[in-house]
Design an enzyme around this catalytic site. Sequence first.
Site, PDB file in Angstrom:
ATOM      1  N   ASP A 121       0.888  -1.170   0.000  1.00  0.00           N
ATOM      2  CA  ASP A 121       0.000   0.000   0.000  1.00  0.00           C
ATOM      3  C   ASP A 121       0.923   1.217   0.000  1.00  0.00           C
ATOM      4  O   ASP A 121       1.633   1.463   0.972  1.00  0.00           O
ATOM      5  CB  ASP A 121      -0.860  -0.056   1.271  1.00  0.00           C
ATOM      6  CG  ASP A 121      -1.697   1.199   1.463  1.00  0.00           C
ATOM      7  OD1 ASP A 121      -1.551   2.149   0.681  1.00  0.00           O
ATOM      8  OD2 ASP A 121      -2.493   1.216   2.420  1.00  0.00           O
TER       9      ASP A 121
ATOM     10  N   HIS B  42      -7.881   5.422   3.004  1.00  0.00           N
ATOM     11  CA  HIS B  42      -7.227   4.150   2.672  1.00  0.00           C
ATOM     12  C   HIS B  42      -8.109   3.330   1.737  1.00  0.00           C
ATOM     13  O   HIS B  42      -8.677   2.321   2.139  1.00  0.00           O
ATOM     14  CB  HIS B  42      -6.971   3.358   3.954  1.00  0.00           C
ATOM     15  CG  HIS B  42      -6.020   4.028   4.900  1.00  0.00           C
ATOM     16  ND1 HIS B  42      -4.652   3.839   4.844  1.00  0.00           N
ATOM     17  CD2 HIS B  42      -6.221   4.873   5.932  1.00  0.00           C
ATOM     18  CE1 HIS B  42      -4.055   4.528   5.792  1.00  0.00           C
ATOM     19  NE2 HIS B  42      -4.988   5.174   6.475  1.00  0.00           N
TER      20      HIS B  42
ATOM     21  N   ASP C 259      -6.773  -0.698  -1.155  1.00  0.00           N
ATOM     22  CA  ASP C 259      -5.682   0.269  -1.323  1.00  0.00           C
ATOM     23  C   ASP C 259      -4.331  -0.381  -1.598  1.00  0.00           C
ATOM     24  O   ASP C 259      -3.302   0.293  -1.614  1.00  0.00           O
ATOM     25  CB  ASP C 259      -5.588   1.187  -0.092  1.00  0.00           C
ATOM     26  CG  ASP C 259      -5.396   0.411   1.207  1.00  0.00           C
ATOM     27  OD1 ASP C 259      -5.243  -0.823   1.161  1.00  0.00           O
ATOM     28  OD2 ASP C 259      -5.400   1.048   2.278  1.00  0.00           O
TER      29      ASP C 259
ATOM     30  N   GLY D 226      18.389  -5.534  -0.719  1.00  0.00           N
ATOM     31  CA  GLY D 226      18.680  -6.849  -1.294  1.00  0.00           C
ATOM     32  C   GLY D 226      17.514  -7.804  -1.255  1.00  0.00           C
ATOM     33  O   GLY D 226      17.480  -8.775  -1.993  1.00  0.00           O
TER      34      GLY D 226
ATOM     35  N   LYS E 168      -7.408  -5.096   4.386  1.00  0.00           N
ATOM     36  CA  LYS E 168      -7.888  -4.836   5.746  1.00  0.00           C
ATOM     37  C   LYS E 168      -7.959  -6.110   6.585  1.00  0.00           C
ATOM     38  O   LYS E 168      -8.890  -6.317   7.366  1.00  0.00           O
ATOM     39  CB  LYS E 168      -9.271  -4.153   5.756  1.00  0.00           C
ATOM     40  CG  LYS E 168      -9.413  -2.981   4.804  1.00  0.00           C
ATOM     41  CD  LYS E 168      -8.640  -1.751   5.222  1.00  0.00           C
ATOM     42  CE  LYS E 168      -9.001  -0.564   4.340  1.00  0.00           C
ATOM     43  NZ  LYS E 168      -7.813   0.028   3.676  1.00  0.00           N
TER      44      LYS E 168
ATOM     45  N   TYR F 276       3.027  -1.684  15.619  1.00  0.00           N
ATOM     46  CA  TYR F 276       1.927  -1.882  14.678  1.00  0.00           C
ATOM     47  C   TYR F 276       1.854  -0.728  13.693  1.00  0.00           C
ATOM     48  O   TYR F 276       1.628   0.409  14.078  1.00  0.00           O
ATOM     49  CB  TYR F 276       0.594  -1.967  15.428  1.00  0.00           C
ATOM     50  CG  TYR F 276       0.420  -3.262  16.147  1.00  0.00           C
ATOM     51  CD1 TYR F 276      -0.025  -4.385  15.455  1.00  0.00           C
ATOM     52  CD2 TYR F 276       0.699  -3.377  17.489  1.00  0.00           C
ATOM     53  CE1 TYR F 276      -0.187  -5.591  16.102  1.00  0.00           C
ATOM     54  CE2 TYR F 276       0.542  -4.580  18.149  1.00  0.00           C
ATOM     55  CZ  TYR F 276       0.099  -5.682  17.460  1.00  0.00           C
ATOM     56  OH  TYR F 276      -0.057  -6.866  18.102  1.00  0.00           O
TER      57      TYR F 276
ATOM     58  N   LYS G 244      -1.980  -3.826   9.061  1.00  0.00           N
ATOM     59  CA  LYS G 244      -2.151  -5.252   8.827  1.00  0.00           C
ATOM     60  C   LYS G 244      -1.547  -5.580   7.458  1.00  0.00           C
ATOM     61  O   LYS G 244      -1.399  -4.700   6.616  1.00  0.00           O
ATOM     62  CB  LYS G 244      -3.648  -5.597   8.856  1.00  0.00           C
ATOM     63  CG  LYS G 244      -4.259  -5.456  10.254  1.00  0.00           C
ATOM     64  CD  LYS G 244      -3.981  -6.684  11.100  1.00  0.00           C
ATOM     65  CE  LYS G 244      -4.631  -6.618  12.456  1.00  0.00           C
ATOM     66  NZ  LYS G 244      -3.753  -6.136  13.532  1.00  0.00           N
TER      67      LYS G 244
ATOM     68  N   GLN H  15      -6.316 -28.236  -9.483  1.00  0.00           N
ATOM     69  CA  GLN H  15      -6.732 -29.356 -10.358  1.00  0.00           C
ATOM     70  C   GLN H  15      -5.713 -30.512 -10.409  1.00  0.00           C
ATOM     71  O   GLN H  15      -4.576 -30.373  -9.976  1.00  0.00           O
ATOM     72  CB  GLN H  15      -7.001 -28.864 -11.799  1.00  0.00           C
ATOM     73  CG  GLN H  15      -7.970 -27.716 -11.911  1.00  0.00           C
ATOM     74  CD  GLN H  15      -9.434 -28.063 -11.682  1.00  0.00           C
ATOM     75  OE1 GLN H  15     -10.214 -27.211 -11.290  1.00  0.00           O
ATOM     76  NE2 GLN H  15      -9.808 -29.301 -11.909  1.00  0.00           N
ATOM     77  N   SER H  16      -6.177 -31.624 -10.981  1.00  0.00           N
ATOM     78  CA  SER H  16      -5.352 -32.810 -11.270  1.00  0.00           C
ATOM     79  C   SER H  16      -4.484 -33.255 -10.098  1.00  0.00           C
ATOM     80  O   SER H  16      -3.263 -33.175 -10.137  1.00  0.00           O
ATOM     81  CB  SER H  16      -4.433 -32.559 -12.478  1.00  0.00           C
ATOM     82  OG  SER H  16      -5.174 -32.163 -13.571  1.00  0.00           O
TER      83      SER H  16
ATOM     84  N   ASP I 137     -14.406   1.543   6.607  1.00  0.00           N
ATOM     85  CA  ASP I 137     -13.137   1.121   5.985  1.00  0.00           C
ATOM     86  C   ASP I 137     -13.119  -0.381   5.660  1.00  0.00           C
ATOM     87  O   ASP I 137     -12.078  -1.047   5.784  1.00  0.00           O
ATOM     88  CB  ASP I 137     -11.922   1.455   6.871  1.00  0.00           C
ATOM     89  CG  ASP I 137     -11.575   2.938   6.877  1.00  0.00           C
ATOM     90  OD1 ASP I 137     -12.256   3.723   6.176  1.00  0.00           O
ATOM     91  OD2 ASP I 137     -10.633   3.326   7.598  1.00  0.00           O
TER      92      ASP I 137
HETATM   93  C1  F6R Z   1      -6.921  -0.229   8.083  1.00  0.00           C
HETATM   94  C2  F6R Z   1      -6.872   1.091   7.440  1.00  0.00           C
HETATM   95  C3  F6R Z   1      -7.787   2.166   7.911  1.00  0.00           C
HETATM   96  C4  F6R Z   1      -7.057   3.166   8.802  1.00  0.00           C
HETATM   97  C5  F6R Z   1      -8.013   4.241   9.338  1.00  0.00           C
HETATM   98  C6  F6R Z   1      -7.294   5.314  10.151  1.00  0.00           C
HETATM   99  O1  F6R Z   1      -5.951  -1.066   7.556  1.00  0.00           O
HETATM  100  O2  F6R Z   1      -6.072   1.312   6.573  1.00  0.00           O
HETATM  101  O3  F6R Z   1      -8.902   1.628   8.546  1.00  0.00           O
HETATM  102  O4  F6R Z   1      -6.432   2.500   9.856  1.00  0.00           O
HETATM  103  O5  F6R Z   1      -8.687   4.879   8.288  1.00  0.00           O
HETATM  104  O6  F6R Z   1      -6.267   5.823   9.380  1.00  0.00           O
HETATM  105  P1  F6R Z   1      -5.339   7.051   9.825  1.00  0.00           P
HETATM  106  O7  F6R Z   1      -4.662   6.672  11.101  1.00  0.00           O
HETATM  107  O8  F6R Z   1      -4.387   7.180   8.663  1.00  0.00           O
HETATM  108  O9  F6R Z   1      -6.227   8.243   9.989  1.00  0.00           O
HETATM  109 MG    MG Z   2      -4.731  -2.265   2.487  1.00  0.00          MG
HETATM  110 MG    MG Z   3      -3.859   0.622   3.822  1.00  0.00          MG
END
Ligand code: F6R
Ligand code: MG
Ligand code: MG
Length: 379
Positions: free
Chosen positions: A13, A20, A54, A105, A134, A230, A233, A243-244, A288
Amino acid sequence: MAGKITVSVIKADVGSVCGHTRPHPSMMEKCGEFLADGVKKKTLVDYYVTRVGDDINLLMTHRNGEDAKEVHKLAWDAFMAAADLAKEMHLYGAGQDLLSDAFSGNIRGAGPGSAEMEFEERPTEPIMFFMADKTEPSAYSLPLSRIYLDPFTTTGLVIDARAKKGFDFEIHDVMDNKKVVMSSPEETLSILSLLGDTTRYAVKRVFSRSGIGTAAVVSTDKLNLTAGKYVGKDDPVCVVRAQSGLPSVGEYLQPFMDTMLVAGWMRGSHYGAFYPCAVDDSDPTYFDGPPRVCCLGFQLRDGRFQGLEPRDAKPGDHRPMDFFKGSEWDLVRRNSVKASKMVRGHGPFMPAILGPGEMEYTSRPAVLKELVRRFEKLD
Ligand code: F6R
Ligand code: MG
Ligand code: MG
């Protein structure tokens, strides 16, 4: 043409339009230019640039084996160029999955996700690409368990002599960076005992036990651990051969007709139901999400992708089967929205939100810090 072929999917992404949601078409075109150049320079045999939500997914074939530096660098350069465009257009989250300024690399550990498999191409080789947005790699554990372990899902496990020999699972402990290979059908229940913990274990690979080679591979590069915190994700891909002696195309698709809750969704911190859909319908629209899953299918032809495009189409110029496009999937889409809405009724309470160790966003440490003096021991 004889010899082994490698299928590599590298995805990231690197920015999208209005939150997003969806990469700008010019970013996808830019990636296509880089990969076309890769074909010209013989780094790649063929490619297809696609996306889910995204995330831009680069589907590539080549003869350089897994973890090939030149292929990883090509994908990295394509994503860097797409991220530059995103920055120039002030798109949202521009460059978000590119965790370093320079390529070192190998794409693993650098932010993008990757799933690669090298194999001897069979005379006719159907291949499918599941792509999710997501959510995280262990979202595939339930459907893959149904596909390779459950004869009530895959009748081939009972009535196809080669499939009946079973499958080996390479399972990763994504928290402790360990792996183990376990064999079905003998160890089916022990495999499920691990995979049931979706916070820790994920399927990395599945191998045929009748000599066909790798049957499936999943991208398991946990972004949160890669970055030391974090940051998103993985939005994983899963590549499967069909198949096969392997599960059929229909057996691979069947488990997605059931409504499955997966971790991710809004702020990578909620449970929502998988929503199978066409690539064109994969924009996250409700809170989202809900977490989307798409599935594209091709035949391989001497390492080239063959979809519905003319036989003599240029590399990169493909029209794959888009398996979740049809109206038969409307039922599960409706059920997904219903189940997701039901969970949403819990607002910021568990089980709508993930456990404390899995939340991508949390204010808890700051809140606890503020309260440190105010908490009193109970009598
Ligand atoms: C989940 C995702 C969205 C963002 C949410 C908050 O993977 O991409 O749900 O986590 O829109 O985004 P920010 O922190 O950029 O405002
Ligand atoms: Mg994504
Ligand atoms: Mg994203």
